[in-house]
Design a protein around this motif. Structure first.
Motif, PDB file in Angstrom:
ATOM      1  N   THR A 147       0.851  -1.181   0.000  1.00  0.00           N
ATOM      2  CA  THR A 147       0.000   0.000   0.000  1.00  0.00           C
ATOM      3  C   THR A 147       0.891   1.236   0.000  1.00  0.00           C
ATOM      4  O   THR A 147       1.708   1.405   0.902  1.00  0.00           O
ATOM      5  CB  THR A 147      -0.921   0.021   1.229  1.00  0.00           C
ATOM      6  OG1 THR A 147      -1.691  -1.169   1.239  1.00  0.00           O
ATOM      7  CG2 THR A 147      -1.842   1.231   1.191  1.00  0.00           C
ATOM      8  N   THR A 148       0.752   2.080  -0.992  1.00  0.00           N
ATOM      9  CA  THR A 148       1.593   3.262  -1.103  1.00  0.00           C
ATOM     10  C   THR A 148       0.739   4.500  -0.941  1.00  0.00           C
ATOM     11  O   THR A 148      -0.268   4.660  -1.615  1.00  0.00           O
ATOM     12  CB  THR A 148       2.306   3.314  -2.468  1.00  0.00           C
ATOM     13  OG1 THR A 148       3.070   2.130  -2.638  1.00  0.00           O
ATOM     14  CG2 THR A 148       3.220   4.519  -2.557  1.00  0.00           C
ATOM     15  N   ARG A 149       1.126   5.343  -0.035  1.00  0.00           N
ATOM     16  CA  ARG A 149       0.454   6.614   0.170  1.00  0.00           C
ATOM     17  C   ARG A 149       1.497   7.717   0.064  1.00  0.00           C
ATOM     18  O   ARG A 149       2.542   7.646   0.714  1.00  0.00           O
ATOM     19  CB  ARG A 149      -0.220   6.660   1.542  1.00  0.00           C
ATOM     20  CG  ARG A 149      -1.418   5.724   1.656  1.00  0.00           C
ATOM     21  CD  ARG A 149      -1.844   5.578   3.099  1.00  0.00           C
ATOM     22  NE  ARG A 149      -0.821   4.849   3.839  1.00  0.00           N
ATOM     23  CZ  ARG A 149      -0.848   4.708   5.169  1.00  0.00           C
ATOM     24  NH1 ARG A 149      -1.801   5.254   5.869  1.00  0.00           N
ATOM     25  NH2 ARG A 149       0.083   4.025   5.777  1.00  0.00           N
ATOM     26  N   ALA A 150       1.228   8.713  -0.729  1.00  0.00           N
ATOM     27  CA  ALA A 150       2.198   9.780  -0.952  1.00  0.00           C
ATOM     28  C   ALA A 150       1.558  11.125  -0.665  1.00  0.00           C
ATOM     29  O   ALA A 150       0.359  11.316  -0.865  1.00  0.00           O
ATOM     30  CB  ALA A 150       2.710   9.745  -2.392  1.00  0.00           C
ATOM     31  N   PHE A 151       2.359  12.051  -0.181  1.00  0.00           N
ATOM     32  CA  PHE A 151       1.891  13.416  -0.021  1.00  0.00           C
ATOM     33  C   PHE A 151       3.046  14.364  -0.327  1.00  0.00           C
ATOM     34  O   PHE A 151       4.211  14.024  -0.166  1.00  0.00           O
ATOM     35  CB  PHE A 151       1.306  13.669   1.371  1.00  0.00           C
ATOM     36  CG  PHE A 151       2.218  13.320   2.523  1.00  0.00           C
ATOM     37  CD1 PHE A 151       3.038  14.265   3.100  1.00  0.00           C
ATOM     38  CD2 PHE A 151       2.222  12.030   3.047  1.00  0.00           C
ATOM     39  CE1 PHE A 151       3.853  13.942   4.173  1.00  0.00           C
ATOM     40  CE2 PHE A 151       3.036  11.700   4.107  1.00  0.00           C
ATOM     41  CZ  PHE A 151       3.856  12.657   4.671  1.00  0.00           C
ATOM     42  N   HIS A 152       2.691  15.548  -0.796  1.00  0.00           N
ATOM     43  CA  HIS A 152       3.679  16.549  -1.194  1.00  0.00           C
ATOM     44  C   HIS A 152       3.969  17.491  -0.033  1.00  0.00           C
ATOM     45  O   HIS A 152       3.085  17.817   0.754  1.00  0.00           O
ATOM     46  CB  HIS A 152       3.187  17.350  -2.399  1.00  0.00           C
ATOM     47  CG  HIS A 152       3.205  16.579  -3.679  1.00  0.00           C
ATOM     48  ND1 HIS A 152       2.303  15.570  -3.948  1.00  0.00           N
ATOM     49  CD2 HIS A 152       4.026  16.663  -4.766  1.00  0.00           C
ATOM     50  CE1 HIS A 152       2.558  15.071  -5.143  1.00  0.00           C
ATOM     51  NE2 HIS A 152       3.598  15.712  -5.656  1.00  0.00           N
ATOM     52  N   VAL A 153       5.204  17.914   0.037  1.00  0.00           N
ATOM     53  CA  VAL A 153       5.648  18.866   1.055  1.00  0.00           C
ATOM     54  C   VAL A 153       6.281  20.047   0.333  1.00  0.00           C
ATOM     55  O   VAL A 153       7.278  19.890  -0.371  1.00  0.00           O
ATOM     56  CB  VAL A 153       6.667  18.226   2.016  1.00  0.00           C
ATOM     57  CG1 VAL A 153       7.093  19.231   3.078  1.00  0.00           C
ATOM     58  CG2 VAL A 153       6.094  16.964   2.647  1.00  0.00           C
ATOM     59  N   ASP A 154       5.695  21.213   0.493  1.00  0.00           N
ATOM     60  CA  ASP A 154       6.180  22.420  -0.175  1.00  0.00           C
ATOM     61  C   ASP A 154       6.992  23.244   0.819  1.00  0.00           C
ATOM     62  O   ASP A 154       6.444  23.815   1.769  1.00  0.00           O
ATOM     63  CB  ASP A 154       4.997  23.236  -0.705  1.00  0.00           C
ATOM     64  CG  ASP A 154       5.437  24.359  -1.630  1.00  0.00           C
ATOM     65  OD1 ASP A 154       6.652  24.533  -1.801  1.00  0.00           O
ATOM     66  OD2 ASP A 154       4.571  25.063  -2.169  1.00  0.00           O
TER      67      ASP A 154
END
Length: 217
Positions: free
Chosen positions: A151-158
């Motif tokens: 299970t892959t969950r990704a989120f962006h960090v700016d």
């Protein structure tokens, strides 16, 4: 007496399209052997890398971390072992990361698995082609050690600010480190390597920090 006319000269036998010379056979055999040798060597090297990146879990009640010797230098990757019976947060902050005190997280995700997980961090400009945009992608891969589906969950960090360079500090490079379950584990820290934008306000200094901590019961 009737004399039969002589038959026309026999046509030369047609050459089969599958026929080939001995030299061609030798060249083809050599090529096949080279491919087999290359595949075998690649598998051996992959096995060596897997063993060198293996976690050394000394106690199932402690968090274990190892920075993987990944072949892509633009990706930071950790193997993390989490004790059973607890939930953990993966936290990311982009301000006030200098010093020993952890800042309030900008983004956090909960690990809903125990055992081994994989944490990836990579700069988004490696994909978009826009350099120094300071956007990072954090990925969590679970069920890795149990052989189930990933299970892959990704989120962006700016990261705020655009004209600065980050100096990176990484945890557990080349070895396995262990931590108590209630101890925050900082995996990755990128601090401002250029001129600080807000020297009078360290809490506003841009950067990036990634850490794991145990969720409250």
């Amino acid at each position: 007496m009737t004399i039969a006319p002589q038959s026309a000269a026999a046509a030369p036998p047609r050459k089969s399209r599958w026929s080939f010379s001995l030299l061609t056979l030798l060249l083809a055999t050599g090529l096949i052997m080279a491919v087999i040798s290359h595949v075998r060597t690649s598998r051996i090297l992959e096995d060596y890398r897997a063993k060198s990146d293996a976690l050394e879990v000394s106690s199932p009640r402690r968090i274990h971390v190892r920075r993987m010797n990944h072949t892509n230098h633009n990706v930071w990757r950790w193997r993390v072992f989490l004790p059973e019976g607890q939930h953990y947060f993966l936290n990311v902050a982009t301000k006030g990361i200098a010093g020993d005190k952890l800042p309030p997280p900008d983004t956090r995700r909960m690990f809903d698995a125990y055992g081994e997980v994989i944490v990836d961090v990579f700069a988004a400009d490696m994909i978009s082609g826009t350099p120094y945009d300071n956007v990072y992608v954090v990925m969590i891969m679970t069920d890795f050690a149990n052989g189930g589906s990933v299970t892959t969950r990704a989120f962006h960090v700016d990261v705020p600010g655009s004209n600065f360079m980050l100096a990176y500090d990484e945890t557990a490079v080349g070895r396995t480190l262990s931590f108590a379950p209630d101890e925050p584990v900082v995996l990755f820290r990128g601090t401002n390597h250029g001129t600080p934008q807000s020297p009078s306000d360290p809490s506003a200094e841009p950067g990036i920090i990634l850490w794991i901590n145990q969720a409250e019961p």
